[in-house]
Design a protein around this motif. Sequence first.
Motif: not given
Length: 375
Positions: A55, A119-120, A29, A122, A88, A43, A41, A53
Amino acid sequence: KQEKPSLSVEKAAEIIKEIFGVHVDVQGSKAFDSYDDANFYVKEEKKDKGGREFVCKFHNGVESGNKDYIESQNAMMIHLAKDGFIVPYPQKSEQDQLYGMTILGTAKKPVKHAVRLLSFVDGCLLCDSKINPTILKKAGEYLGNLESSLDKFKDGKGLIRTHLWDLKNFEQVLSPQFVAPLKQEKDGKKLKLLMKSIELFRARVLPKAEKKLLRMGLVHGDFNDANIVLDQKQEQVYGVIDFGDSTHTWKVNDPSIAIAYIAVTLVKADSKDIVGFGTDMYKNIYSAMLCFMRGFHAKYQLQTDEMSVLLTLAACRIATSATMGWYSFSLDPTNAYLKYHAEPGWKALEIVLNIIDTDQEKFLEDLNITSKTPE
């Protein structure tokens, strides 16, 4: 700025586990650079559900006290996700809430901060990709579709707020503390560019706003190259992130903000990262803004009065970003992120003001679109 939370990745991991029950892989992270909030960020440890992953956003002390704002922003992102947009997505806490509260600071001066786990999204950010006319047009189309979806969202009472970055409040950048660093510049050029933007705002935008000729509604508020997510092939706009500047304001603000940052992006970009444009920066910025607006107009049409202030508001956003960036940098000279938009912003502002002076009518004609007039 003074209410920005300060904490390490290790401390953030402890709070995330406590509020959301997520076990964080601290080594995987990291902290993100940001203006007013503390963003990470995150993890998840692989033993827990495959290493998801996220945020994590620790809101500044000012926003943390505005429960309606945080709840409305969450509801808006959920609405957009249900409407098919990749954004997100707020995660529920152990108490089945979409955010939690934590206390940071010192024992003598504790401050409550709202914490959200999202949620990240990607993908590849536009700022890390090659800029070309096709992707700019697609970005315009994406924002146009986003505007239509935001118009359908009816639970945004918390987004009716006073916000410095809302272009309705552009004149707030004239506060003494913000302009003080500009006054220290020997040539005075930056201050002159800011004041020219203020004059245009007062002469062209405020009269239309006072007559209610600029439609009101919800906007993303920061549709720039660092918040636009592309697919892995960098051929399509995949999603959008960072809704921290979302507010209820003039609808024309969103495309104005978008083309403002297109101008800044072209100024700061390496020539190898710009494809399909020439070597003349003035022409490049003109053409790039045009590409974006053609895409936007194909999905969401502005009215005549809105079109007439589009470029002026773009200049106002660049002026805000450059001025606030310069102010923030004066407080924290070691933070390179704060110069990210500020330094090239002044050059971009000069060019956009020149376009307004010499080519605004041509720009609107080149869009080759008949704007709707107010009913």
